[in-house]
Design an enzyme around this catalytic site. Structure first.
Site, PDB file in Angstrom:
ATOM      1  CE  LYS A 145     -15.602  55.979   0.839  1.00  0.00           C
ATOM      2  NZ  LYS A 145     -15.493  56.902  -0.259  1.00  0.00           N
ATOM      3  CD  GLN A 201     -12.571  56.900  -2.535  1.00  0.00           C
ATOM      4  OE1 GLN A 201     -13.786  56.581  -2.225  1.00  0.00           O
ATOM      5  NE2 GLN A 201     -11.938  57.878  -1.745  1.00  0.00           N
ATOM      6  CG  ASP A 255     -19.559  59.733  -3.297  1.00  0.00           C
ATOM      7  OD1 ASP A 255     -19.380  59.626  -2.101  1.00  0.00           O
ATOM      8  OD2 ASP A 255     -18.758  59.090  -4.099  1.00  0.00           O
TER       9      ASP A 255
HETATM   10  N1  GUN Z   1     -12.645  61.379  -2.224  1.00  0.00           N
HETATM   11  C1  GUN Z   1     -12.576  61.929  -1.109  1.00  0.00           C
HETATM   12  N2  GUN Z   1     -13.746  61.877  -0.368  1.00  0.00           N
HETATM   13  C2  GUN Z   1     -14.400  61.219  -1.214  1.00  0.00           C
HETATM   14  C3  GUN Z   1     -15.787  60.871  -0.993  1.00  0.00           C
HETATM   15  O1  GUN Z   1     -16.689  61.154  -0.379  1.00  0.00           O
HETATM   16  N3  GUN Z   1     -16.392  59.894  -2.170  1.00  0.00           N
HETATM   17  C4  GUN Z   1     -15.595  59.693  -3.439  1.00  0.00           C
HETATM   18  N4  GUN Z   1     -16.194  59.029  -4.180  1.00  0.00           N
HETATM   19  N5  GUN Z   1     -14.371  60.013  -3.329  1.00  0.00           N
HETATM   20  C5  GUN Z   1     -13.923  60.898  -2.411  1.00  0.00           C
END
Ligand code: GUN
Length: 293
Positions: free
Chosen positions: A52, A96, A119
């Site tokens: 990211k 996350q 998100d």
């Molecule tokens: N864990 C797995 N996929 C995601 C996501 O799209 N966003 C976040 N914050 N955590 C995750």
């Protein structure tokens, strides 16, 4: 059979975003700024967050990574979320997941200002998505919609089976595929670990979106000829021949299923890169204050 190349599409979209950001900045606008909170050292989460941050660079965004050890308290984390909510330079941020067991993920998610929730996990964004209002849509489902769109895959009136009912993928995907839109307008069935007729449902599906996290679950005899297969699985399966020691494995037994399909996403290189690009798109929207002021 046509392979859906999520990697190529994601690179193209990142380029489009970078061009738009360059124009915004050239016109005196603000460079979008994404922050990410990472707790602990889970291998998958480390990789996702690193990717990211890398994608932010490619898109021309500013990014900030905030790290905590596994023993961070819920209180500390909540106070950091509050701080990011109030920081005018931060356009959007993510925490996350998963988080250590002593921290309530739901409490963290609900503390994030929904206007910065790129998100799309906050109940306000989930609710607005459910009724078709402008909002941040969660990254994986939105990435899948983008792939369907860019490959001109017809969804109207199609029978779409979604395997898995997670808050992050299965549930939002179901809502998006049934919405009055394009892509959308599908007849949606959600199957999960308690479903009795999962195999039969799959055999009748025009589109299967596999998101249950069970490597190689979808076999050739579960798929009808000409079906569209979207594989969301990303399980790390031990593989001594790989430098990393594991192989990223999808929910679909690719080698035997692919010859029967009209379209299929590979793992890796299918849905995965699109998930990150969706987050970038949401961050750009946040930077532009395009959804919420
Ligand atoms: N864990 C797995 N996929 C995601 C996501 O799209 N966003 C976040 N914050 N955590 C995750």
């Amino acid at each position: 059979m046509e392979l859906i190349d999520g990697k190529a599409i994601s690179q193209q979209i990142k380029q489009e975003i970078a061009e738009e950001v360059a124009e915004i900045v050239a016109n005196g606008g603000k460079r979008p700024h994404l922050a990410a909170i990472l707790v602990g050292h889970d291998g998958g989460s480390e990789t996702y967050v690193a990717n990211k941050v890398k994608a932010c660079e490619v898109c021309g965004f500013k990014s900030t990574l905030i790290r905590y050890e596994d023993d961070v308290t819920e209180e500390e984390l909540l106070s950091k979320v509050q701080q990011l909510n109030e920081d005018p330079d931060i356009d959007g941020f993510i925490v996350q997941l998963p988080l250590p067991k002593h921290i309530s993920e739901q409490k963290i998610i609900e503390t994030i200002d929904y206007k910065k929730d790129v998100d799309g996990f906050h109940p306000i964004n989930v609710g607005r998505m459910a009724i078709g209002l402008p909002c941040y849509i969660s990254a994986t489902p939105n990435g899948i919609l983008e792939l369907l769109k860019r490959y001109h895959i017809e969804t109207q009136g199609k029978k779409c089976v979604i395997l898995g009912r997670s808050n992050i993928v299965g549930k939002p995907m179901a809502m998006l595929m049934m919405q009055k839109a394009c892509p959308g307008d599908a007849t949606v069935t959600v199957c999960h670990s308690r479903s009795k007729n999962l195999v039969k449902e799959c055999q009748e599906a025009d589109i299967i979106i596999a998101a249950m996290g069970q490597p190689n679950f979808v076999k050739a005899d579960m798929v009808k000829d000409g079906a569209v297969i979207i594989d969301v699985g990303t399980t790390r399966v031990p593989d001594a021949s790989k430098k990393s020691g594991f192989k990223l494995t999808g929910d679909v037994k690719f080698d035997e299923v692919a010859p029967k399909c009209s379209y299929i996403t590979p793992v890796p290189g299918g849905v995965g890169p699109m998930t990150i690009v969706s987050l970038m798109k949401n961050t750009l929207l946040a930077g532009k204050k395009a959804i919420y002021r």
